[in-house]
Write a protein that holds these residues in place. Structure first.
Motif, PDB file in Angstrom:
ATOM      1  N   SER A 167       0.835  -1.199   0.000  1.00  0.00           N
ATOM      2  CA  SER A 167       0.000   0.000   0.000  1.00  0.00           C
ATOM      3  C   SER A 167       0.870   1.250   0.000  1.00  0.00           C
ATOM      4  O   SER A 167       2.100   1.191   0.073  1.00  0.00           O
ATOM      5  N   ASN A 168       0.214   2.401  -0.066  1.00  0.00           N
ATOM      6  CA  ASN A 168       0.946   3.672  -0.039  1.00  0.00           C
ATOM      7  C   ASN A 168       1.668   3.870   1.290  1.00  0.00           C
ATOM      8  O   ASN A 168       2.791   4.388   1.329  1.00  0.00           O
ATOM      9  N   ASN A 169       1.019   3.452   2.386  1.00  0.00           N
ATOM     10  CA  ASN A 169       1.666   3.590   3.694  1.00  0.00           C
ATOM     11  C   ASN A 169       2.913   2.713   3.795  1.00  0.00           C
ATOM     12  O   ASN A 169       3.935   3.127   4.353  1.00  0.00           O
ATOM     13  N   GLN A 170       2.823   1.506   3.245  1.00  0.00           N
ATOM     14  CA  GLN A 170       3.982   0.627   3.288  1.00  0.00           C
ATOM     15  C   GLN A 170       5.117   1.164   2.413  1.00  0.00           C
ATOM     16  O   GLN A 170       6.301   1.019   2.756  1.00  0.00           O
ATOM     17  N   CYS A 171       4.781   1.773   1.298  1.00  0.00           N
ATOM     18  CA  CYS A 171       5.822   2.391   0.462  1.00  0.00           C
ATOM     19  C   CYS A 171       6.505   3.525   1.214  1.00  0.00           C
ATOM     20  O   CYS A 171       7.732   3.700   1.126  1.00  0.00           O
ATOM     21  N   GLU A 172       5.717   4.286   1.975  1.00  0.00           N
ATOM     22  CA  GLU A 172       6.320   5.344   2.783  1.00  0.00           C
ATOM     23  C   GLU A 172       7.187   4.767   3.894  1.00  0.00           C
ATOM     24  O   GLU A 172       8.216   5.346   4.254  1.00  0.00           O
ATOM     25  N   ASN A 173       6.779   3.626   4.444  1.00  0.00           N
ATOM     26  CA  ASN A 173       7.608   2.969   5.460  1.00  0.00           C
ATOM     27  C   ASN A 173       8.952   2.548   4.883  1.00  0.00           C
ATOM     28  O   ASN A 173       9.988   2.622   5.565  1.00  0.00           O
ATOM     29  N   ILE A 174       8.956   2.089   3.638  1.00  0.00           N
ATOM     30  CA  ILE A 174      10.221   1.724   2.998  1.00  0.00           C
ATOM     31  C   ILE A 174      11.105   2.952   2.835  1.00  0.00           C
ATOM     32  O   ILE A 174      12.320   2.907   3.087  1.00  0.00           O
ATOM     33  N   ARG A 175      10.506   4.067   2.443  1.00  0.00           N
ATOM     34  CA  ARG A 175      11.296   5.282   2.246  1.00  0.00           C
ATOM     35  C   ARG A 175      11.847   5.830   3.557  1.00  0.00           C
ATOM     36  O   ARG A 175      12.842   6.554   3.566  1.00  0.00           O
ATOM     37  N   ARG A 176      11.200   5.489   4.674  1.00  0.00           N
ATOM     38  CA  ARG A 176      11.665   5.990   5.969  1.00  0.00           C
ATOM     39  C   ARG A 176      12.807   5.147   6.554  1.00  0.00           C
ATOM     40  O   ARG A 176      13.431   5.575   7.527  1.00  0.00           O
ATOM     41  N   LEU A 177      13.064   3.984   6.017  1.00  0.00           N
ATOM     42  CA  LEU A 177      14.123   3.135   6.556  1.00  0.00           C
ATOM     43  C   LEU A 177      15.477   3.824   6.422  1.00  0.00           C
ATOM     44  O   LEU A 177      15.815   4.350   5.353  1.00  0.00           O
ATOM     45  N   PRO A 178      16.288   3.841   7.478  1.00  0.00           N
ATOM     46  CA  PRO A 178      17.614   4.482   7.384  1.00  0.00           C
ATOM     47  C   PRO A 178      18.503   3.872   6.304  1.00  0.00           C
ATOM     48  O   PRO A 178      19.221   4.595   5.604  1.00  0.00           O
ATOM     49  N   SER A 179      18.464   2.560   6.162  1.00  0.00           N
ATOM     50  CA  SER A 179      19.305   1.924   5.145  1.00  0.00           C
ATOM     51  C   SER A 179      18.859   2.310   3.738  1.00  0.00           C
ATOM     52  O   SER A 179      19.691   2.501   2.841  1.00  0.00           O
ATOM     53  N   PHE A 180      17.560   2.444   3.539  1.00  0.00           N
ATOM     54  CA  PHE A 180      17.067   2.846   2.213  1.00  0.00           C
ATOM     55  C   PHE A 180      17.398   4.313   1.927  1.00  0.00           C
ATOM     56  O   PHE A 180      17.690   4.679   0.778  1.00  0.00           O
ATOM     57  N   ARG A 181      17.386   5.150   2.964  1.00  0.00           N
ATOM     58  CA  ARG A 181      17.764   6.550   2.776  1.00  0.00           C
ATOM     59  C   ARG A 181      19.222   6.653   2.330  1.00  0.00           C
ATOM     60  O   ARG A 181      19.545   7.452   1.428  1.00  0.00           O
ATOM     61  N   ARG A 182      20.087   5.901   2.967  1.00  0.00           N
ATOM     62  CA  ARG A 182      21.497   5.925   2.560  1.00  0.00           C
ATOM     63  C   ARG A 182      21.656   5.419   1.126  1.00  0.00           C
ATOM     64  O   ARG A 182      22.500   5.923   0.376  1.00  0.00           O
ATOM     65  N   TYR A 183      20.867   4.421   0.778  1.00  0.00           N
ATOM     66  CA  TYR A 183      20.929   3.904  -0.590  1.00  0.00           C
ATOM     67  C   TYR A 183      20.482   4.962  -1.598  1.00  0.00           C
ATOM     68  O   TYR A 183      21.105   5.128  -2.664  1.00  0.00           O
ATOM     69  N   VAL A 184      19.431   5.713  -1.272  1.00  0.00           N
ATOM     70  CA  VAL A 184      18.926   6.741  -2.182  1.00  0.00           C
ATOM     71  C   VAL A 184      19.950   7.871  -2.334  1.00  0.00           C
ATOM     72  O   VAL A 184      20.148   8.416  -3.432  1.00  0.00           O
TER      73      VAL A 184
END
Length: 709
Positions: free
Chosen positions: A358-375
């Motif tokens: 869902s949209n909320n789960q996609c936002e949860n992925i974007r909030r992950l610290p490891s994903f932020r470093r990857y971006v």
């Protein structure tokens, strides 16, 4: 539900079954607090699936580890009983027949795991040796009467005894004195009434089927009363030709305890054979290898969480069952607290679930610290797409999950390869067990540590035979893998082994040593010093041998593998999906702190009761608090000795603070009630260990604690 009757009577009101409380599904508990998510049911089902798989793997592992022990025990019992049957009519063996076959089973200090072992052992013995297997504990046998009573009752309840025989004996046992004569007669009646038309599987050529032994398991042999054990062994040895008994002693400490509890005159009546179960630490290593050091289960533990579980195991109980329960709690907490744990499943299923995020789960992925470093490390166009385009985000999530799976596959292979090197070195610079090496690799870059530098130095001094043996183990590890990135590693190691086999160091060493002088000529001090300098220069300028060059290549190759594939999990994007990191939560659940919990409950009852009336400012004592809380807060203001009269008056003042006006007085009945409440509160504090009576002053009590906590 009133009645209109004017006379006295007894009325029965049937319960209304329609208003019975409906049980709440377990998965609904996930819908509380920080666990709010639309994937509640799916997360709970995923947790159940992973835990059931881990549980079945643990049970299967337990059976495999106990198989050798149970097979040797079964062989010993069968051999002992067959020897008894062959020599039962030989009068020259009557002395030998008085020795009771005894198996001393040393299980270790992990007492909490013994019940499971004995349960499996009982089932194995009933299937392979005899239907008459009895297990007794010391707490149920304080004297000889209770010992025999428990023995008889369990023998009667054996499955293979016919119902009619059981009823007859149960009617007799009320009017019968329990003794070995009674057991002998019972055994004679049972074995004589055995049906000769049993299937061939249950009948053997010998008479073992018609006279099976009685196996008595004493689970906690150290806890039994010495006199009870001595009397039973002496009496049983006298009736052994009528009642074929075999003993199994469950020992937690050491077999020496048998000779400490039993004198020589009694221990000489036992034919003892020792059996040792698997070490607790070896069992833990096997469990970790099957559950965590594998890609079969996606769930993983962080370094701190694994350290908490292993510390409880090593410093508290040595219990594998408690370790597995801690692992189960970690899995439950991970799926409860992490909304993205819905992707913590096998790779194919995780890829499929990403399409339905869902949209909320996609936002949860974007909030992950490891994903932020990857971006942050991506190009600007890709950054915008990952942060705005959900379709592109889901595709990238699938790719990252696949990379995470490949990372774990390579990680565990290289970890086992490195462990083969570290476990063979002196002083074990990176630990002897693979769990120690695993914790170090989870915590940081292992190549930055001093232990790793000393490891490389020791590897460069390994002999040819030792190095080849380790390389063969590593080759077998990599051959078991089907990974793409490490597929050629096994071939490279095989090439190293072939080069080692083709080396001929002996001729090279002989040729090199021929040019060196064998001794010093007789000369003066100047020429002697000159000769020493020449020899030193020759030694320093000596070229390394082919073996040393090849050994250096092997060490560099292993070092490159470690630096490429043993990166900490924090460096991998989306590692939060599969790694549980809340070590403090696990520690709060598993490491009990009773003093802190008691102080919190008594000093701040709102923390547990969640009653808004109990909220108060710090330092205040509300009259709405429970009596024990009021008494506890008042006793914190006192010194070592507490005057009960002053304490009681202060308690009454706090309790009646809201009800009394300036001119009002307390009635005698209310005063007595408050006094009774105070006495009960003081008694509860004494029971909890905060105060105790003292002989220094009759109207005082002594305080046993000091400080707020």
């Amino acid at each position: 539900m009133a009645t209109s009757s004017v006379s006295k009577g007894c009325f029965v009101f049937k319960p209304n079954f329609k208003k019975r409380k409906i049980s709440v599904p377990v998965e609904n508990y996930f819908n509380e607090g920080k666990s709010m998510s639309e994937d509640i049911k799916l997360r709970f089902e995923t947790y159940q699936l992973i835990w059931q798989q881990m549980k079945s793997e643990t049970e299967q592992l337990q059976e495999e580890l106990n198989k050798n022990l149970f097979d040797s025990l079964t062989g010993f019992l069968q051999k002992s009983h067959l020897g008894f049957l062959k020599n039962s009519r030989d009068w020259s063996c009557q002395i030998k027949l008085r020795e009771i076959p005894t198996a001393a089973l040393v299980l270790g200090v992990n007492v909490t795991d013994h019940d499971l072992t004995f349960r499996s052992l009982t089932e194995s013995l009933r299937n392979n040796v005899t239907p008459y297997v009895v297990s007794l504990q010391a707490k149920d046998c304080p004297d000889m009467k209770h010992f025999l009573q428990k023995l008889v009752s369990q023998l009667i309840d054996c499955k293979d005894v016919e119902c009619k025989e059981g009823k007859n004996i149960q009617t007799i046992q009320k009017n019968t004195c329990y003794s070995m004569d009674f057991l002998s007669s019972w055994y004679r009646n049972v074995t004589q009434k055995t049906d000769p038309k049993l299937p061939s599987r249950k009948r053997s050529s010998s008479s073992q089927c018609h006279s099976p032994p009685v196996v008595l398991i004493l689970k906690d042999m150290e806890s039994f009363t010495t006199k009870v054990l001595q009397d039973f062994i002496i009496i049983s040895s006298q009736h052994l030709h009528e009642f074929p008994l075999i003993l199994i002693f469950g020992i937690a400490t050491s077999p020496v305890i048998i000779h400490r509890l039993l004198p020589h005159a009694v221990s000489s009546l036992l034919c003892i054979e020792l059996f040792q179960s698997l070490s607790c630490k070896e069992h833990l290593t096997t469990v970790l290898d099957k559950l965590l050091l594998t890609t079969q289960f996606p769930f993983k533990l962080s370094e701190k969480v694994l350290q908490v579980l292993t510390n409880i195991f090593l410093y508290h109980d040595f219990s594998i069952q408690n370790f597995v329960k801690g692992l189960q709690l970690s899995i439950l907490e991970h799926f409860y607290s992490q909304p993205l744990s819905v992707l913590c499943c096998n790779l194919l299923e995780a890829k499929r679930r990403t399409h339905f995020l869902s949209n909320n789960q996609c936002e949860n992925i974007r909030r992950l610290p490891s994903f932020r470093r990857y971006v942050e490390n991506q190009a600007s166009e890709k950054q915008v797409a990952l942060l705005t385009n959900e379709k592109f985000l889901k595709e990238e999530t699938q790719s990252l999950l696949e990379n995470l799976h490949v990372y774990h596959t390579n990680y565990f292979l290289v970890l086992r390869c490195l462990h083969n090197f570290t476990s063979s070195l002196p002083k074990y610079p990176l630990g002897r067990q693979i769990r120690e090496l695993y914790c170090t690799c989870l915590e940081k870059n292992i190549w930055d540590s001093e232990e790793y530098a000393s490891l490389l130095q020791l590897l460069r001094m390994l002999a040819k035979d030792e190095l080849m043996m380790i390389l063969q183990k590593c080759c077998s590890v990599f051959k078991s893998s089907s990974g793409k990135q490490l597929g050629s590693t096994a071939k490279t190691i095989e090439e190293f082994l072939a080069q080692f086999q083709n080396l001929d160091d002996t001729k090279e060493e002989e040729g090199g040593s021929g040019s060196q002088p064998k001794g010093f000529p007789k000369t003066d001090l100047y020429h002697l010093q000159k000769s020493l300098l020449e020899r030193k220069e020759l030694r320093t300028s000596k070229k390394p041998t082919k073996f040393e060059v090849l050994r250096g290549k092997v060490v560099n190759f292993i070092d490159s593998l470690v630096r490429d594939y043993l990166l900490p999990p924090e460096t991998q994007p989306l590692h939060e999906v599969v790694y549980f990191t809340a070590a403090h939560t696990l520690r709060d659940h598993l490491n009990a702190s009773p003093r802190i919990a008691l102080h919190t409950a008594l000093n701040n009852p709102y923390y547990y009761l969640k009653n808004e009336v109990l909220k108060n400012e710090e330092g205040c004592i509300p009259n709405t608090a429970p009596d024990i809380c009021i008494a506890y807060k008042l006793h914190l203001e006192c010194s070592r000795l507490i005057n009960l009269v002053d304490w009681s008056e202060a308690f009454a003042t706090v309790v009646t603070a809201a009800e009394m006006n300036a001119d009002s007085t307390i009635s005698e009945e209310t005063s007595e009630i408050i006094h009774a409440r105070f006495i009960r509160a003081v008694s509860e504090l004494e029971l909890l260990g905060f105060i105790k009576p003292t002989k220094q002053k009759t109207d005082h009590v002594a305080r046993l604690t000091w400080g707020g906590c």
